[in-house]
Write a protein that holds these residues in place. Sequence first.
Motif, PDB file in Angstrom:
ATOM      1  N   SER A   2      22.202  59.522  35.478  1.00 54.56           N
ATOM      2  CA  SER A   2      23.405  59.141  34.766  1.00 54.56           C
ATOM      3  C   SER A   2      24.636  59.714  35.454  1.00 54.56           C
ATOM      4  N   TYR A   4      27.175  60.453  33.794  1.00 51.50           N
ATOM      5  CA  TYR A   4      27.753  61.331  32.792  1.00 51.50           C
ATOM      6  C   TYR A   4      26.795  62.439  32.369  1.00 51.50           C
ATOM      7  N   TYR A   5      27.384  63.483  31.809  1.00 51.83           N
ATOM      8  CA  TYR A   5      26.592  64.599  31.288  1.00 51.83           C
ATOM      9  C   TYR A   5      27.282  65.137  30.045  1.00 51.83           C
ATOM     10  N   PHE A   7      27.421  68.396  27.835  1.00 52.68           N
ATOM     11  CA  PHE A   7      27.099  69.815  27.953  1.00 52.68           C
ATOM     12  C   PHE A   7      27.420  70.535  26.658  1.00 52.68           C
ATOM     13  N   PHE A  60      18.917  62.286  26.834  1.00 51.67           N
ATOM     14  CA  PHE A  60      19.244  62.851  28.143  1.00 51.67           C
ATOM     15  C   PHE A  60      19.557  61.788  29.201  1.00 51.67           C
ATOM     16  N   TYR A 121      25.694  57.507  24.347  1.00 55.93           N
ATOM     17  CA  TYR A 121      26.940  58.211  24.700  1.00 55.93           C
ATOM     18  C   TYR A 121      28.154  57.468  24.144  1.00 55.93           C
ATOM     19  N   ASN A 147      31.876  63.548  33.902  1.00 59.36           N
ATOM     20  CA  ASN A 147      30.976  63.202  34.995  1.00 59.36           C
ATOM     21  C   ASN A 147      30.135  64.430  35.355  1.00 59.36           C
ATOM     22  N   VAL A 148      29.019  64.185  35.966  1.00 57.87           N
ATOM     23  CA  VAL A 148      28.040  65.233  36.256  1.00 57.87           C
ATOM     24  C   VAL A 148      28.655  66.366  37.074  1.00 57.87           C
ATOM     25  N   MET A 151      30.928  68.635  34.878  1.00 57.99           N
ATOM     26  CA  MET A 151      30.144  69.408  33.907  1.00 57.99           C
ATOM     27  C   MET A 151      29.328  70.490  34.607  1.00 57.99           C
ATOM     28  N   THR A 152      28.841  70.193  35.801  1.00 60.55           N
ATOM     29  CA  THR A 152      28.104  71.194  36.578  1.00 60.55           C
ATOM     30  C   THR A 152      29.033  72.344  36.942  1.00 60.55           C
TER      31      THR A 152
END
Length: 171
Positions: A2, A4-5, A7, A60, A121, A147-148, A151-152
């Motif tokens: 994905s 997106y994430y 968190f 997820f 989502y 976006n991943v 968030m990371t």
Amino acid sequence: MSKYYLFQDIKKCIGCHACEIQCKSNKNLPKGPKLCQIIQVGPKFIGGLPKMSFIFMPCFHCENPWCVSACPTGAMQKRPGDGIVFIDKELCVGCKTCVSACPWGAPQWNPETGKVEKCDYCKDRIDQGLKPACVTTCTTGCLKFGNVEDMTQIRRERHAASVASLENSSF
């Protein structure tokens, strides 16, 4: 995977369930299905004091979602552009195969419609440039969506700050 994430900063969550309520309201869901859930862990006694944690459990949006491959009608789909896993309600026959296939319990049975529901989502909101309903109502701001990569980075910064505070407290 994905694009997106979603968190959760578990240290900020107070288990108010506002995310669950807003999700149900946004999706007009009856009693029963929960597309996101707060799972209570504890209380546990740590240092003689009771402590509790609350874990946010949405879908997820797996890279290779078992629910999608299990669906016999093609109702469970993954958007190619952003990886959001969703249900085409027109194709869903309510067989619940996706419910059995998902190890996380994300697809939920809706007894009123006789079909399956799941977290997408709030793709209708994302397509309008908005955040998912659960994120917008979070009273403590513990839910973050984006976006991943972003968030990371938030997770890395949060972890680095907690390690730094532990190291500083030991002096």
